[in-house]
Design an enzyme around this catalytic site. Sequence first.
Site, short mmCIF file in Angstrom:
data_model
loop_
_atom_site.label_atom_id
_atom_site.label_comp_id
_atom_site.label_asym_id
_atom_site.label_seq_id
_atom_site.Cartn_x
_atom_site.Cartn_y
_atom_site.Cartn_z
N ASP A 22 -5.86 -0.08 -3.93
CA ASP A 22 -5.79 -0.92 -5.12
C ASP A 22 -6.44 -0.24 -6.33
O ASP A 22 -7.39 0.52 -6.19
CB ASP A 22 -6.49 -2.26 -4.83
CG ASP A 22 -6.14 -3.33 -5.85
OD1 ASP A 22 -5.10 -3.18 -6.54
OD2 ASP A 22 -6.90 -4.30 -5.98
N HIS A 39 0.60 4.48 -10.61
CA HIS A 39 1.25 4.47 -9.29
C HIS A 39 1.59 5.90 -8.85
O HIS A 39 1.46 6.25 -7.69
CB HIS A 39 2.50 3.60 -9.32
CG HIS A 39 2.19 2.14 -9.52
ND1 HIS A 39 1.25 1.48 -8.76
CD2 HIS A 39 2.68 1.22 -10.39
CE1 HIS A 39 1.19 0.20 -9.17
NE2 HIS A 39 2.03 0.03 -10.15
N LEU A 133 -1.32 12.57 13.66
CA LEU A 133 -1.64 11.31 12.97
C LEU A 133 -0.44 10.35 12.96
O LEU A 133 0.68 10.76 12.69
CB LEU A 133 -2.03 11.62 11.51
CG LEU A 133 -2.32 10.41 10.61
CD1 LEU A 133 -3.68 9.78 10.96
CD2 LEU A 133 -2.30 10.81 9.13
C1 IPE Z 1 -2.88 -5.55 -2.58
O1 IPE Z 1 -3.15 -5.29 -3.92
C2 IPE Z 1 -1.57 -4.94 -2.20
C3 IPE Z 1 -1.48 -3.49 -2.28
C4 IPE Z 1 -2.46 -2.66 -2.51
C5 IPE Z 1 -0.19 -2.95 -2.03
P1 IPE Z 1 -2.85 -6.36 -5.06
O2 IPE Z 1 -3.30 -5.75 -6.33
O3 IPE Z 1 -1.44 -6.82 -5.01
O4 IPE Z 1 -3.81 -7.57 -4.63
P2 IPE Z 1 -4.30 -8.84 -5.44
O5 IPE Z 1 -3.08 -9.45 -6.05
O6 IPE Z 1 -5.25 -8.37 -6.50
O7 IPE Z 1 -4.98 -9.70 -4.43
C1 IPE Z 2 -2.19 -1.15 -6.15
O1 IPE Z 2 -2.58 -1.01 -7.47
C2 IPE Z 2 -0.76 -0.74 -5.94
C3 IPE Z 2 0.16 -1.86 -5.65
C4 IPE Z 2 -0.17 -3.09 -5.50
C5 IPE Z 2 1.55 -1.50 -5.50
P1 IPE Z 2 -2.36 -2.16 -8.52
O2 IPE Z 2 -1.04 -1.96 -9.19
O3 IPE Z 2 -2.56 -3.49 -7.91
O4 IPE Z 2 -3.53 -1.86 -9.53
P2 IPE Z 2 -4.40 -2.90 -10.33
O5 IPE Z 2 -5.05 -3.81 -9.33
O6 IPE Z 2 -3.47 -3.65 -11.24
O7 IPE Z 2 -5.38 -2.06 -11.07
MG MG Z 3 -4.21 -4.68 -7.69
#
Ligand code: IPE
Ligand code: IPE
Ligand code: MG
Length: 247
Positions: A22, A39, A133
């Site tokens: 995240d 990303h 792995l």
């Molecule tokens: C969780 O992250 C899902 C992934 C990392 C793919 P999110 O950014 O979607 O989670 P929330 O919405 O903050 O809980």
């Molecule tokens: C996690 O990073 C990746 C996915 C959920 C696909 P985020 O896109 O949720 O990044 P933040 O939380 O907005 O910084």
């Molecule tokens: Mg996020």
Amino acid sequence: MSDNLSTPNQLNIPKHIAIVMDGNGRWAVQRNKPRALGHKAGVDALRKTIEACVRLRVDALTVFAFSSENWLRPAKEVDLLMRLFLATLKRQAASLQKNNIRLKVIGDCSRFSSALQKSIQTVEALTAGSDGLTLIIAANYGGQWDIEQAAIRLSEHIKSLAGQSDGMQLKDFLSTAEVVDPDLFIRTGGEQRISNFLLMQLAYSELYFTDTLWPDFNEQCLLDAINDFSSRQRRFGQTGEQINQQE
Ligand code: IPE
Ligand code: IPE
Ligand code: MG
């Protein structure tokens, strides 16, 4: 802390690490860049983390790439994530095979484009014989979905046994049934929640949260998490004294 890099032998290496990757969006926003760039940088961080897990001889790495709730994001971002997933699979297929990595994708793939579904099947088949792995990518995955699909398959299995029981349990039908439950759960990006990741499987995982945003995560960050994990006493309901006696 930095001497961790040279002394991984003293660490208790988890057999299975699960990561909520995240913070990609915030990483990009901090740089006044579009979220897409975060990303893309996240893919590089994943590649480095996979390499580190191979070096450390971790058995399984499960990463949360796209949750069943992430469809709620703007269509443009969802589309970018899908295209990035497909491009990364195609680009990394040979390297996964070369590094003896077995790829498995968990989640409801039926909502993906046929090109993406085909590519997933191709790379899974290509790497099926690898015994290094096990890399599990959770895509359109939700822990609640996983439990529901396991319950359906278990009930079908029990029906097929015509009243007999063979001891198979719900956990045997979860999408990660072939690997042990995660020893270590890592979430980057500062949030301290599970966000519908591996709900059953995390029952006894050690939880580690870091403010580091996923694109900044590297081998040293992984070693810091493993170092922290190594200092924990896992008791599984027993007393600390009982565990000490067994050691
Ligand atoms: C969780 O992250 C899902 C992934 C990392 C793919 P999110 O950014 O979607 O989670 P929330 O919405 O903050 O809980
Ligand atoms: C996690 O990073 C990746 C996915 C959920 C696909 P985020 O896109 O949720 O990044 P933040 O939380 O907005 O910084
Ligand atoms: Mg996020």
